[in-house]
Design an enzyme around this catalytic site. Structure first.
Site, PDB file in Angstrom:
ATOM      1  N   HIS A  74       0.811  -1.218   0.000  1.00 11.02           N
ATOM      2  CA  HIS A  74       0.000   0.000   0.000  1.00 11.02           C
ATOM      3  C   HIS A  74       0.845   1.270   0.000  1.00 11.02           C
ATOM      4  CE1 HIS A  74       0.439   0.103   4.505  1.00 11.02           C
ATOM      5  NE2 HIS A  74       0.323   1.397   4.289  1.00 11.02           N
ATOM      6  N   ASP A 122      -0.275  -7.514   1.628  1.00 11.36           N
ATOM      7  CA  ASP A 122       0.223  -6.133   1.666  1.00 11.36           C
ATOM      8  C   ASP A 122       1.745  -6.166   1.804  1.00 11.36           C
ATOM      9  OD1 ASP A 122       0.468  -3.423   1.793  1.00 11.36           O
ATOM     10  OD2 ASP A 122      -0.482  -3.189   3.760  1.00 11.36           O
ATOM     11  N   GLY A 215       2.860   6.875   8.449  1.00  7.39           N
ATOM     12  CA  GLY A 215       4.270   7.107   8.164  1.00  7.39           C
ATOM     13  C   GLY A 215       5.148   5.949   8.580  1.00  7.39           C
ATOM     14  N   SER A 217       4.062   2.850   8.021  1.00  9.54           N
ATOM     15  CA  SER A 217       3.688   1.810   7.061  1.00  9.54           C
ATOM     16  C   SER A 217       4.901   1.289   6.307  1.00  9.54           C
ATOM     17  CB  SER A 217       2.692   2.370   6.041  1.00  9.54           C
ATOM     18  OG  SER A 217       1.440   2.569   6.617  1.00  9.54           O
ATOM     19  N   GLY A 218       4.919  -0.027   6.077  1.00  8.34           N
ATOM     20  CA  GLY A 218       6.001  -0.636   5.329  1.00  8.34           C
ATOM     21  C   GLY A 218       7.234  -0.942   6.145  1.00  8.34           C
TER      22      GLY A 218
END
Length: 268
Positions: A74, A122, A215, A217-218
């Site tokens: 995402h 994801d 922020g 994320s990942g």
């Protein structure tokens, strides 16, 4: 003399193996996020996008090979120009030893559906145009064994430059937050995440105090194995729309061990 040289080389090899930071993280059972020890999560990556000639942090990532970064699907948008910063602690400062890398290609999992985050998948891999040189500030993360499952209440750390609280400020310094793993049996209960959470995910947190936020994320969920090495068991995927630190809505991560074969296949 040769013995000394061999010892130095052995130490260097150990330092640049996976999951053993040159600067060990300051880990404690502190409730709430805190500034990380500088360069103590040396596989942490800042994924940045370009807008109006300026670069902006958007997501985290994890260096898993000298030319591969793991992040969330995402985080990736077509027609967006990205760069990756490695060996960083303060995003606003010029730091010696940091590296700016460019993506050669980005592979998003083929079953990822941006309109159905709860479906899972994801996960994405970014191949760098060049191999990065490992150093005291840039090191590789270890990945867990395929299909390994964390026990409930395992203490892990989420790291990133995400917001300090819901709608809060973005920090310059890398943050770390202690999160306890919530097992699937609990996390899938109706009063928690219910059917939204899948077995291919990891839940951690949910105490209403500490969580990942926009922020992050990942970025990685770092958990220390029995041998002392840090393994990245999760990729920050989603949290509650009610707020970052909502009670019984733990941060949800893509479970890295569920995608072991996919990661290996992509990296071939």
């Amino acid at each position: 003399m040769l013995g000394i040289l061999f010892a130095v080389l052995s130490l260097a090899a150990a330092a640049f193996g996976c999951g053993v930071p040159f600067y060990p993280p300051a880990v404690s059972r502190v409730v709430g996020g805190e500034n990380a020890r500088p360069f103590s999560w040396p596989w942490q990556v800042s994924l940045q996008y370009q807008s109006s000639g300026q670069w902006h942090h958007s997501c985290g990532g994890t260096l898993i090979a000298t030319n591969w970064v793991l992040t969330a699907a995402h985080c990736i948008s077509s027609n967006t120009k990205y760069r990756l910063l490695l060996g960083k602690y303060n995003l606003a400062a010029e730091e010696q030893g940091s590296v700016t890398a460019s993506p050669e290609k980005i592979i998003v999992h083929q079953r990822w559906n941006p309109y159905n985050v709860a479906n899972g998948y994801d996960i994405a891999l970014i191949k760098l145009t060049q191999h990065v040189t490992l150093s005291d500030k840039i090191q590789l993360a270890c990945l867990p064994a395929a299909q390994s499952i964390l026990s409930s209440n395992t203490a892990c750390y989420v790291t990133g430059w995400g917001r300090l609280q819901t709608n809060g400020a973005l920090p310059d310094d890398l943050q770390q937050g202690l999160l306890l793993v919530v097992g699937y049996a609990t996390c899938s209960q109706p009063s928690w995440w219910g059917s939204t959470v899948k077995t291919s995910m990891v839940c951690a947190g949910g105490d209403g105090i500490t969580s990942s936020c926009n922020g992050d994320s990942g970025g990685p969920l770092n958990c220390q194995s029995a041998n002392g090495r840090w393994e990245v068991h999760g990729v920050v995927s989603f949290g509650s729309s009610l707020g970052c630190n909502y009670y019984r809505k733990p941060s949800v991560f893509t479970r890295v061990s569920a995608y072991d074969s996919w990661i290996k296949q992509v990296k071939l």
